[in-house]
Scaffold this active site. Structure first.
Site, PDB file in Angstrom:
ATOM      1  N   LYS A  28      12.300  26.657  11.657  1.00 56.11           N
ATOM      2  CA  LYS A  28      11.666  27.806  11.000  1.00 56.11           C
ATOM      3  C   LYS A  28      12.498  29.069  11.190  1.00 56.11           C
ATOM      4  O   LYS A  28      13.068  29.263  12.267  1.00 56.11           O
ATOM      5  CB  LYS A  28      10.283  28.037  11.637  1.00 56.11           C
ATOM      6  CG  LYS A  28       9.122  27.831  10.677  1.00 56.11           C
ATOM      7  CD  LYS A  28       7.804  27.917  11.398  1.00 56.11           C
ATOM      8  CE  LYS A  28       7.079  29.215  11.114  1.00 56.11           C
ATOM      9  NZ  LYS A  28       5.682  29.195  11.558  1.00 56.11           N
TER      10      LYS A  28
ATOM     11  N   LYS B   2      12.104  35.249  14.537  1.00 54.61           N
ATOM     12  CA  LYS B   2      12.604  36.485  15.133  1.00 54.61           C
ATOM     13  C   LYS B   2      13.288  36.219  16.467  1.00 54.61           C
ATOM     14  O   LYS B   2      14.049  37.041  16.950  1.00 54.61           O
ATOM     15  CB  LYS B   2      11.451  37.465  15.335  1.00 54.61           C
ATOM     16  CG  LYS B   2      10.450  36.927  16.358  1.00 54.61           C
ATOM     17  CD  LYS B   2       9.194  37.731  16.446  1.00 54.61           C
ATOM     18  CE  LYS B   2       8.268  37.042  17.439  1.00 54.61           C
ATOM     19  NZ  LYS B   2       6.873  37.122  17.147  1.00 54.61           N
TER      20      LYS B   2
ATOM     21  N   LYS C 285       2.673  27.230  24.681  1.00 61.41           N
ATOM     22  CA  LYS C 285       3.257  28.462  25.224  1.00 61.41           C
ATOM     23  C   LYS C 285       3.330  28.427  26.735  1.00 61.41           C
ATOM     24  O   LYS C 285       4.248  28.979  27.336  1.00 61.41           O
ATOM     25  CB  LYS C 285       2.443  29.687  24.773  1.00 61.41           C
ATOM     26  CG  LYS C 285       2.692  30.078  23.334  1.00 61.41           C
ATOM     27  CD  LYS C 285       2.289  31.526  23.098  1.00 61.41           C
ATOM     28  CE  LYS C 285       2.567  31.938  21.656  1.00 61.41           C
ATOM     29  NZ  LYS C 285       2.074  33.286  21.360  1.00 61.41           N
TER      30      LYS C 285
END
Ligand code: TRP
Length: 332
Positions: free
Chosen positions: A194, A197, A111
């Site tokens: 995957k 969102k 991240k």
């Protein structure tokens, strides 16, 4: 006594991947375990969240959980920031965990990327808060996907170091709960990514809030390859889109992949997609309708979460007291 804790971030809208990969399993767990389900808004703010959106997504997530069949009377369903003990225990764990452990967390490295100097300190300390979530209830089991395994290992390390440092068996070491056939739902536009969102294309995912028409349209437009569906599961090798659609069909209908493949053997994609759309609408339609109803009644959802928070706080209090006593804080 087995107790499950599970956390989910309210940082985006729910989609079929969340439902088949996690929520559907939780609905089953509530029959066999005491379950604590937490909407981890404090984890969400480790990266920037628009305040109004965060609040709306937290409600929407709670509505999704209730609509999917999580019983808020039988379980504890609540919002992390409403129970102060999470942050309080996380501070103690900041002082138990070592910098070296945190430095090794792959999720942080991913991240933060090249931006290490400029991400929040909260993103770095994230695993300590997660350990506190679990251990403040002395949870024994945590359902985890592949991506959270390392965080659960970290939680066990923190629990063990705490117990050893203070010479008391305060915390159990929580075990991972891995689902037999956790479905990895992939993007409808790319069978190797995957379902997410954050994908810019809304056609890549089926949202829990999509109505029947939207679901059918997205499935109709889903990427395929030019061949009919295979006769056997081995025939899915090298055909990620076919594998994804059949995997979704199997999960939605509760069939094994082999049975799903047998049922669709030799079908043209167009015909199979019609079947898949029917299955998706049958499963998601009632959830969608219940979510729409709950969206009209935010006070009802807020009330459920408030009661959940009170139940959670009552469970956490004796554990936090025990910890504060153990570390030598002067108690009132
Ligand atoms: N880190 C988890 C995720 O991103 C969310 C989470 C926070 C969690 N606290 C937890 C999961 C405790 C399980 C147990 O998916």
């Amino acid at each position: 006594m087995n107790r499950i804790f599970s956390g989910i971030q309210p940082s985006g809208n729910l989609h079929l991947g969340n439902y088949l990969g996690a929520m559907k399993n939780w609905v089953d767990l509530q029959n066999d375990y005491e379950c604590i389900f937490c909407m981890v808004d404090m984890h969400a703010i480790t990266v920037w969240q628009e305040p109004a959106a965060l609040r709306a997504q937290t409600r929407e997530l709670a509505a999704g959980m209730i609509a999917a069949g999580i019983d808020p009377e039988k379980n504890v369903l609540f919002v992390q920031s409403q129970v102060a003990a999470h942050a309080e225990l996380a501070w103690v764990f900041n002082c138990v965990a070592r910098m070296g452990w945190l430095n090794r967390m792959t999720q942080f490295k991913e991240k933060a990327g090249k931006n290490r100097e400029n991400v929040s300190a909260g993103l770095f300390a994230y695993p300590c808060l997660m350990a506190a979530d679990i251990l403040v209830y002395k949870a024994t089991h945590v359902p985890v996907g592949e991506d959270q395994k390392q965080h659960l290992e970290f939680t066990r390390d923190v629990a063990q170091k705490f117990n050893i440092d203070f010479g008391r068996e305060v915390f159990p070491l929580p075990e991972p709960l891995i689902f037999g056939a956790a479905t990895r739902v992939m993007s409808l536009r790319d069978g190797e990514k995957k379902m997410s969102k954050s994908d810019p294309s809304d056609y890549s995912r089926i949202n829990m809030s999509d109505d029947a028409d939207a679901i059918a349209l997205k499935i109709r437009k889903a990427k395929t390859d030019p061949n009919p569906l295979p006769e056997t599961a081995e025939g899915l090798e090298g055909r990620p889109e076919a594998a994804n659609l059949l995997g979704i069909y199997a999960a939605l209908t509760g069939k094994s992949l082999a049975d799903a493949v047998a049922e669709a053997a030799g079908m043209a994609f167009a015909d199979f997609k019609a079947k898949l759309a029917d299955a998706a609408v049958a499963m998601l339609g009632p959830i969608n309708a219940e979510m729409a109803r709950l969206r009209q009644d935010p006070a009802y959802v807020d009330g459920i979460l408030k009661r959940g928070g009170e139940k959670a706080a009552a469970l956490a209090k004796p554990v936090l007291d025990e910890v504060y006593e153990t570390v030598g804080f002067l108690r009132p």
